[in-house]
Design an enzyme around this catalytic site. Sequence first.
Site, PDB file in Angstrom:
ATOM      1  N   THR A 248      -4.145   6.379 -21.692  1.00  0.00           N
ATOM      2  CA  THR A 248      -4.002   5.052 -21.116  1.00  0.00           C
ATOM      3  C   THR A 248      -2.604   4.569 -21.502  1.00  0.00           C
ATOM      4  O   THR A 248      -1.969   5.132 -22.398  1.00  0.00           O
ATOM      5  CB  THR A 248      -5.072   4.076 -21.646  1.00  0.00           C
TER       6      THR A 248
ATOM      7  N   GLU B  44      -0.572   4.848  -0.364  1.00  0.00           N
ATOM      8  CA  GLU B  44      -1.385   6.061  -0.567  1.00  0.00           C
ATOM      9  C   GLU B  44      -0.528   7.311  -0.392  1.00  0.00           C
ATOM     10  O   GLU B  44       0.279   7.396   0.533  1.00  0.00           O
ATOM     11  CB  GLU B  44      -2.547   6.087   0.435  1.00  0.00           C
TER      12      GLU B  44
ATOM     13  N   ASP C 139      -7.050  13.793 -24.897  1.00  0.00           N
ATOM     14  CA  ASP C 139      -7.088  12.369 -24.554  1.00  0.00           C
ATOM     15  C   ASP C 139      -6.377  11.628 -25.692  1.00  0.00           C
ATOM     16  O   ASP C 139      -6.936  11.450 -26.775  1.00  0.00           O
ATOM     17  CB  ASP C 139      -8.543  11.925 -24.421  1.00  0.00           C
TER      18      ASP C 139
ATOM     19  N   LYS D 172      -2.392   0.821 -24.828  1.00  0.00           N
ATOM     20  CA  LYS D 172      -2.816   0.715 -26.233  1.00  0.00           C
ATOM     21  C   LYS D 172      -1.557   0.772 -27.118  1.00  0.00           C
ATOM     22  O   LYS D 172      -0.701  -0.082 -26.983  1.00  0.00           O
ATOM     23  CB  LYS D 172      -3.841   1.801 -26.542  1.00  0.00           C
TER      24      LYS D 172
ATOM     25  N   TYR E  15       0.848  -1.197   0.000  1.00  0.00           N
ATOM     26  CA  TYR E  15       0.000   0.000   0.000  1.00  0.00           C
ATOM     27  C   TYR E  15       0.877   1.237   0.000  1.00  0.00           C
ATOM     28  O   TYR E  15       1.874   1.286   0.720  1.00  0.00           O
ATOM     29  CB  TYR E  15      -0.883   0.026   1.256  1.00  0.00           C
TER      30      TYR E  15
ATOM     31  N   ARG F 290      -2.073  -2.305 -18.383  1.00  0.00           N
ATOM     32  CA  ARG F 290      -3.393  -1.669 -18.332  1.00  0.00           C
ATOM     33  C   ARG F 290      -3.373  -0.576 -17.263  1.00  0.00           C
ATOM     34  O   ARG F 290      -3.134  -0.857 -16.086  1.00  0.00           O
ATOM     35  CB  ARG F 290      -4.421  -2.738 -17.978  1.00  0.00           C
TER      36      ARG F 290
HETATM   37  N1  DSN Z   1     -12.298   0.922 -24.411  1.00  0.00           N
HETATM   38  C1  DSN Z   1     -11.289   1.673 -25.106  1.00  0.00           C
HETATM   39  C2  DSN Z   1     -11.249   1.359 -26.552  1.00  0.00           C
HETATM   40  O1  DSN Z   1     -11.425   0.201 -26.891  1.00  0.00           O
HETATM   41  O2  DSN Z   1     -11.027   2.242 -27.365  1.00  0.00           O
HETATM   42  C3  DSN Z   1     -11.427   3.116 -24.861  1.00  0.00           C
HETATM   43  O3  DSN Z   1     -11.430   3.329 -23.511  1.00  0.00           O
END
Ligand code: DSN
Length: 413
Positions: free
Chosen positions: A223, A53, A197, A226, A51, A232
Site C-alpha cells: 500500500t 482505462e 506484502d 502507511k 477516465y 491511500r
Molecule cells: N488495514 C491495514 C492495517 O491497519 O494494517 C492492513 O490492510
Amino acid sequence: MSAIQPMDPKIFELIEHEKQRQREGIELIPSENYTSAAVMEACGSILTNKYSEGYPGKRYYGGQENIDAIENIAIDRAKKLFGAEHVNVQPYSGSPANTAIYFALLNFGDTVMGLKLDHGGHITHGLPIAFSGKAYNFVQYEVDKNTGKIDMEVVRKLALEHKPKMIVAGFTAYPRDIDWKKFKEIADEVGAISVADISHTAGLIAGGVLESPVPYFDVVMTTTHKTLRGPRGAMIMCKEKFAKAIDRAVFPGLQGGPHEHIIAGKAIAFGEALNPEFKIYAKQIQTNARALAEAMKKRGFNLVSDGTDTHLILADLTNKGVPGKQAQMVLDSVGITLNKNTVPFDTRTPMDPSGIRLGTPAVTTRGMKEPEMEMIADWLDRVISNIEDTALHTKIKEEVKEMCLKFPVPGIN
Ligand code: DSN
C-alpha cells in the site's frame, strides 16, 4: 476547503472536527500516517475528472497526454525507489492489489501459504471467510508460541508438505523483520512463486532501514499510505516475466478506470521518498518504535516477541487485566488512538481481543522523538493501570493535547 463550507456545511464541520482530532491527539495506529499537503492537493485535484482505462500509451479513452505523463512519472519513481523491474501503480488499495496478484498467477483452488490473521497476517493472506481463503487453498503458517516470531523451519516443513504454488510473506501485525532470503530459498525449493506484502514496512525499506525483498522476490506489493506516507492506494512490483499477467489482472481483470488523482499523489510521495530527508524519517520511525517498546516494557507491558524491529508494537494486555477493546476505547477518550488487536494464540475474540497494536510512523512524521516516546509510554501505562479513573483521564487528555500542539501536522498546520 473554502468551497465545501458554503456548499455542504455539515461535511465541512465534520472535516474540521477530524482536523482537530488529528492535531490534538497522538496517532499510534501503525498503518496510519500524515501525507504532505502536496500529496493531498494532487488527490483533491481536477485529475479526479478523468477516465483512463488501460495503461500509458494504450488507453480506451482520449485526452490522455497529461494522464499518461503522470502515470509514467509515478512508475519511474517507484522503480528508482525500490529498484523494481516492473511497476503497476493502478491498484486501488492493498486488498485489490493482493487479489490481482492471485488472479494473475494462480488458478482458483491452488494451494498458497500465508501468515494466519491472528498471528499477524492479513485478511487477504488466506482468512477462511475472505475471498482469498474461499477462492484458494490457503495453508496458514503461525508464529512460534514461545518466541512470537516466525520459525522458518516450520515454514519450510509446511512448504515441503503442501507444495504450494505461491508463498506469501508479509504482515499487518507482526513486529519483527522478515527473512526474505530464507523465504525465497524455501519458495525456490518447492517451486513456488514468491510474493511479499510490504504494505507496513515499505517506507522503512525505501528509507534503507530494513532489507528489501524486491531483488529476490517474484512479486512485491505495498500500500502507499502507511510508512511510505503517500495517498491511500497500492502498487505491485514484479519481475519482468510476470509483468503482462499482473497488468492484465489489475486491468481489465479486476479494476476499471484507475484513480489518476491518487496516482499523481503516489508520484509526489515517491518523489518525496527519494529525497535524503526520507531516510532520516525512516530511521527515526524505527528508533522511536524501539524507544517506545523499551519504555512500555519498563512499565510491565508484555510485548509479543519481546520488542520490535520495525515501526510496530503488539502488546498482550492479559497481565494488565484490561481487554484490548476497553483499552482502545478509553485511550481514544484521552486522545491516544491505537488498535485493539488479537495476539497470537488469543483466547478472546477479534472484536474484543487481548491485545493492542501500535506504531510510530505518524508521530515520527510530526517530529516526535525518544523523549516523547517515554511520555507516550507513561500515558499508556497511567490510563491502562487506572482504567476506571475518569478524572485522571481528563487530566491526561489535557497533557496529551498540550504536547501534541507543539508538533505540527503536515497538511494541517
Ligand atoms: N488495514 C491495514 C492495517 O491497519 O494494517 C492492513 O490492510
